[in-house]
Motif scaffolding. Sequence first.
Motif, PDB file in Angstrom:
ATOM      1  N   ASN A 169      58.732  51.502  40.126  1.00  9.30           N
ATOM      2  CA  ASN A 169      57.954  50.469  40.815  1.00  9.30           C
ATOM      3  C   ASN A 169      57.015  51.075  41.854  1.00  9.30           C
ATOM      4  O   ASN A 169      55.886  50.611  42.040  1.00  9.30           O
ATOM      5  N   LEU A 170      57.474  52.126  42.534  1.00  2.00           N
ATOM      6  CA  LEU A 170      56.595  52.791  43.492  1.00  2.00           C
ATOM      7  C   LEU A 170      55.441  53.493  42.794  1.00  2.00           C
ATOM      8  O   LEU A 170      54.327  53.555  43.331  1.00  2.00           O
ATOM      9  N   LEU A 171      55.693  54.038  41.615  1.00  2.00           N
ATOM     10  CA  LEU A 171      54.602  54.654  40.853  1.00  2.00           C
ATOM     11  C   LEU A 171      53.551  53.613  40.501  1.00  2.00           C
ATOM     12  O   LEU A 171      52.340  53.888  40.569  1.00  2.00           O
ATOM     13  N   TYR A 172      53.977  52.407  40.108  1.00  2.00           N
ATOM     14  CA  TYR A 172      53.018  51.318  39.873  1.00  2.00           C
ATOM     15  C   TYR A 172      52.274  50.984  41.160  1.00  2.00           C
ATOM     16  O   TYR A 172      51.057  50.781  41.161  1.00  2.00           O
ATOM     17  N   TRP A 173      53.015  50.907  42.257  1.00  2.00           N
ATOM     18  CA  TRP A 173      52.424  50.516  43.540  1.00  2.00           C
ATOM     19  C   TRP A 173      51.367  51.509  44.010  1.00  2.00           C
ATOM     20  O   TRP A 173      50.367  51.146  44.610  1.00  2.00           O
ATOM     21  N   MET A 174      51.590  52.795  43.703  1.00  2.00           N
ATOM     22  CA  MET A 174      50.680  53.835  44.181  1.00  2.00           C
ATOM     23  C   MET A 174      49.555  54.151  43.210  1.00  2.00           C
ATOM     24  O   MET A 174      48.446  54.512  43.641  1.00  2.00           O
ATOM     25  N   ASN A 175      49.804  54.046  41.909  1.00  2.00           N
ATOM     26  CA  ASN A 175      48.875  54.631  40.942  1.00  2.00           C
ATOM     27  C   ASN A 175      48.276  53.655  39.945  1.00  2.00           C
ATOM     28  O   ASN A 175      47.268  53.987  39.323  1.00  2.00           O
ATOM     29  N   TYR A 176      48.874  52.488  39.773  1.00  2.00           N
ATOM     30  CA  TYR A 176      48.347  51.597  38.738  1.00  2.00           C
ATOM     31  C   TYR A 176      46.989  51.047  39.149  1.00  2.00           C
ATOM     32  O   TYR A 176      46.784  50.602  40.282  1.00  2.00           O
ATOM     33  N   TYR A 177      46.065  51.095  38.241  1.00  2.00           N
ATOM     34  CA  TYR A 177      44.794  50.396  38.420  1.00  2.00           C
ATOM     35  C   TYR A 177      44.257  50.023  37.040  1.00  2.00           C
ATOM     36  O   TYR A 177      44.566  50.665  36.030  1.00  2.00           O
ATOM     37  N   TYR A 178      43.493  48.959  37.037  1.00  2.00           N
ATOM     38  CA  TYR A 178      42.977  48.421  35.775  1.00  2.00           C
ATOM     39  C   TYR A 178      41.482  48.229  35.900  1.00  2.00           C
ATOM     40  O   TYR A 178      40.977  47.766  36.930  1.00  2.00           O
ATOM     41  N   ILE A 179      40.768  48.601  34.863  1.00  2.00           N
ATOM     42  CA  ILE A 179      39.311  48.466  34.819  1.00  2.00           C
ATOM     43  C   ILE A 179      38.949  47.456  33.741  1.00  2.00           C
ATOM     44  O   ILE A 179      39.378  47.597  32.586  1.00  2.00           O
ATOM     45  N   PHE A 180      38.212  46.438  34.104  1.00  2.00           N
ATOM     46  CA  PHE A 180      37.758  45.460  33.115  1.00  2.00           C
ATOM     47  C   PHE A 180      36.238  45.372  33.165  1.00  2.00           C
ATOM     48  O   PHE A 180      35.637  45.333  34.234  1.00  2.00           O
ATOM     49  N   ASN A 181      35.650  45.371  31.979  1.00  2.00           N
ATOM     50  CA  ASN A 181      34.197  45.343  31.844  1.00  2.00           C
ATOM     51  C   ASN A 181      33.690  43.906  31.859  1.00  2.00           C
ATOM     52  O   ASN A 181      34.313  43.001  31.301  1.00  2.00           O
ATOM     53  N   THR A 182      32.565  43.704  32.507  1.00  2.00           N
ATOM     54  CA  THR A 182      31.937  42.390  32.561  1.00  2.00           C
ATOM     55  C   THR A 182      30.502  42.500  32.057  1.00  2.00           C
ATOM     56  O   THR A 182      30.135  43.473  31.413  1.00  2.00           O
ATOM     57  N   MET A 183      29.700  41.490  32.368  1.00  2.00           N
ATOM     58  CA  MET A 183      28.326  41.465  31.879  1.00  2.00           C
ATOM     59  C   MET A 183      27.545  42.668  32.377  1.00  2.00           C
ATOM     60  O   MET A 183      27.844  43.241  33.423  1.00  2.00           O
ATOM     61  N   PHE A 184      26.545  43.049  31.593  1.00  2.00           N
ATOM     62  CA  PHE A 184      25.642  44.158  31.912  1.00  2.00           C
ATOM     63  C   PHE A 184      26.390  45.486  31.984  1.00  2.00           C
ATOM     64  O   PHE A 184      25.970  46.408  32.682  1.00  2.00           O
ATOM     65  N   ASP A 185      27.523  45.582  31.280  1.00  2.00           N
ATOM     66  CA  ASP A 185      28.297  46.822  31.196  1.00  2.00           C
ATOM     67  C   ASP A 185      28.735  47.316  32.572  1.00  2.00           C
ATOM     68  O   ASP A 185      28.807  48.524  32.818  1.00  2.00           O
ATOM     69  N   THR A 186      29.017  46.400  33.469  1.00  2.00           N
ATOM     70  CA  THR A 186      29.523  46.783  34.783  1.00  2.00           C
ATOM     71  C   THR A 186      31.046  46.786  34.751  1.00  2.00           C
ATOM     72  O   THR A 186      31.666  46.010  34.036  1.00  2.00           O
ATOM     73  N   GLN A 187      31.642  47.664  35.553  1.00  2.00           N
ATOM     74  CA  GLN A 187      33.086  47.820  35.584  1.00  2.00           C
ATOM     75  C   GLN A 187      33.643  47.328  36.912  1.00  2.00           C
ATOM     76  O   GLN A 187      33.144  47.683  37.975  1.00  2.00           O
ATOM     77  N   GLN A 188      34.676  46.479  36.810  1.00  2.00           N
ATOM     78  CA  GLN A 188      35.370  45.977  37.980  1.00  2.00           C
ATOM     79  C   GLN A 188      36.774  46.586  37.983  1.00  2.00           C
ATOM     80  O   GLN A 188      37.393  46.723  36.929  1.00  2.00           O
ATOM     81  N   THR A 189      37.266  46.937  39.156  1.00  2.00           N
ATOM     82  CA  THR A 189      38.524  47.664  39.253  1.00  2.00           C
ATOM     83  C   THR A 189      39.522  46.900  40.115  1.00  2.00           C
ATOM     84  O   THR A 189      39.176  46.362  41.166  1.00  2.00           O
ATOM     85  N   PHE A 190      40.759  46.867  39.619  1.00  2.00           N
ATOM     86  CA  PHE A 190      41.872  46.300  40.379  1.00  2.00           C
ATOM     87  C   PHE A 190      42.927  47.376  40.587  1.00  2.00           C
ATOM     88  O   PHE A 190      43.187  48.183  39.690  1.00  2.00           O
ATOM     89  N   GLN A 191      43.547  47.358  41.756  1.00  2.00           N
ATOM     90  CA  GLN A 191      44.654  48.265  42.022  1.00  2.00           C
ATOM     91  C   GLN A 191      45.511  47.676  43.124  1.00  2.00           C
ATOM     92  O   GLN A 191      45.091  46.771  43.855  1.00  2.00           O
ATOM     93  N   PHE A 192      46.733  48.188  43.212  1.00  2.00           N
ATOM     94  CA  PHE A 192      47.596  47.796  44.311  1.00  2.00           C
ATOM     95  C   PHE A 192      47.235  48.612  45.555  1.00  2.00           C
ATOM     96  O   PHE A 192      46.535  49.616  45.476  1.00  2.00           O
ATOM     97  N   THR A 193      47.746  48.165  46.695  1.00  2.00           N
ATOM     98  CA  THR A 193      47.356  48.797  47.954  1.00  2.00           C
ATOM     99  C   THR A 193      48.237  49.981  48.332  1.00  2.00           C
ATOM    100  O   THR A 193      48.000  50.610  49.361  1.00  2.00           O
ATOM    101  N   GLY A 194      49.255  50.279  47.528  1.00  2.00           N
ATOM    102  CA  GLY A 194      50.114  51.414  47.851  1.00  2.00           C
ATOM    103  C   GLY A 194      49.413  52.746  47.635  1.00  2.00           C
ATOM    104  O   GLY A 194      48.631  52.901  46.692  1.00  2.00           O
ATOM    105  N   THR A 195      49.672  53.711  48.499  1.00  2.00           N
ATOM    106  CA  THR A 195      49.097  55.052  48.386  1.00  2.00           C
ATOM    107  C   THR A 195      50.191  56.084  48.628  1.00  2.00           C
ATOM    108  O   THR A 195      51.120  55.844  49.417  1.00  2.00           O
ATOM    109  N   PRO A 196      50.112  57.243  47.991  1.00  2.00           N
ATOM    110  CA  PRO A 196      51.099  58.298  48.249  1.00  2.00           C
ATOM    111  C   PRO A 196      51.148  58.717  49.713  1.00  2.00           C
ATOM    112  O   PRO A 196      52.216  59.059  50.231  1.00  2.00           O
ATOM    113  N   SER A 197      50.005  58.708  50.398  1.00  2.00           N
ATOM    114  CA  SER A 197      49.991  59.129  51.801  1.00  2.00           C
ATOM    115  C   SER A 197      50.873  58.237  52.659  1.00  2.00           C
ATOM    116  O   SER A 197      51.480  58.701  53.636  1.00  2.00           O
ATOM    117  N   ALA A 198      50.984  56.940  52.316  1.00  2.00           N
ATOM    118  CA  ALA A 198      51.827  56.027  53.080  1.00  2.00           C
ATOM    119  C   ALA A 198      53.271  56.049  52.588  1.00  2.00           C
ATOM    120  O   ALA A 198      54.210  56.036  53.389  1.00  2.00           O
TER     121      ALA A 198
END
Length: 336
Positions: A169-198
Motif C-alpha cells: 500500500n505504501l508503494l502505491y501511495w508513493m509511486n502510483y500514477y496514471y496518465i490519461f490522454n484527452t483531446m489534442f493529444d494532451t496528457q493529464q496525470t494523476f498520482q497520490f500525494t505520498g513521497t519516499p522523502s516523507a
Amino acid sequence: MRSDNKVFNSTLEEEELNKKPSFKEFVLEKLDEIFRSSLPINSLRELPRPYVYVFGFLTRAIVIIVFILFFMLSYYDTVKQTFISVDSNAGNCEMVDRPLTGSFYATYSGYWEGEAEFQSNEASYYFTFANLQFFYHPYENFKLLLLAFQKEYLVAIGNQGYNQTLTTNLLYWMNYYYIFNTMFDTQQTFQFTGTPSAVFNAFFYQLSLSSNMGVCSAILPSTYNSYSATLSTTISISDFLQYDCELIVSPNYLGYTSNVLGQTKLVFNLDYNSFTTAVATNEGIVVYDYLTTLKGTTEYYTFNNVTYKVILKANRNFPGMIPIVCIENITDTAYN
C-alpha cells in the motif's frame, strides 16, 4: 432748378444714411455675419448672398454626413469589439472557456486546492493538467472524466488495499500514477500525494546488509537527507572485511579500488526514490512504459543465445533521482 435738385438729392442721401435698419433687417444681417464667419473655407465667405448660402449649406451637409459616417463606423466597431474581463457586468458578456493547465491538490472529500474548505493536511490526490479543454459543457465533461477515472481505477486500488500488506500500500501511495490522454493529444496525470522523502523520514535508522550468503554484522551509522530521500552510511574497509560484509556485496560495487592509495572508507548511498521506483515497477504498480528512458543509455548483450537490452530509466515524479537499470529480454519477451 439744377441747384434745387442737388440739394434735394443730398437730402435724400443723408436721410438714407441716417435711417436705422428695422429689427428684421438687423437680425438677418447678424445671422448673415455669423453664417459667413462659421464657414470652414475663407473663399466661401466672399461669395454673394445667393451663392454663399447654397455652397455654405452644401459644405455643412458634407461635414455632417462625414461625421455621421465616422460615428456609425466607430459605434459599429465598439459594439463588435470583444475583450476579456473578470467582471460579468463589464458589458454583454459570454462565458469564455480556457484550457486548464497546472498542478492541483485535492482531498478525499472532493475539495480542490484554492477552495475555502480545502485543508492541505487532508490532500490525498495530486493532479497535473496540461492544456485540458472541452468544446461542449466543460464543467460537466470535467466531472464525468474524474468520475470515470475514480470508478475504473481508484475504487479498484482502494478495494485491493484491504487485502494487501502495508508495504504494498505504501508503494502505491508513493509511486502510483496514471496518465490519461484527452483531446489534442494532451496528457493529464494523476498520482497520490505520498513521497519516499516523507515516508522514510524517521527518527531512527538501523542499516544492515544481508543476503542468502550471510549477514553483515557491522554497525552502520547512517544519516537521512529528507530533501533528496537518500540514506547514507560510511564504513571503513577494515570493518567491511572483518564483519563478512564482502559476502553480501563486493566492495568494488561501492566504489572501492584496490590500486587507489589512501582509500580507507566506503560510502553507501541509498536513493529511496530509485529504490521504490524499481520495486514498484517490478510489482506492476508503476506502468513500465510510463518511465522515462534516458537517451544514449541503451545497450545490448547476448548470453546463451539470448539477447538482452539494458537501459536506464527514471520516474518522472522524482526529478534528479538516480536512474534504475532495466533489463528486457529481446529473444523471449515473456520473461520481462
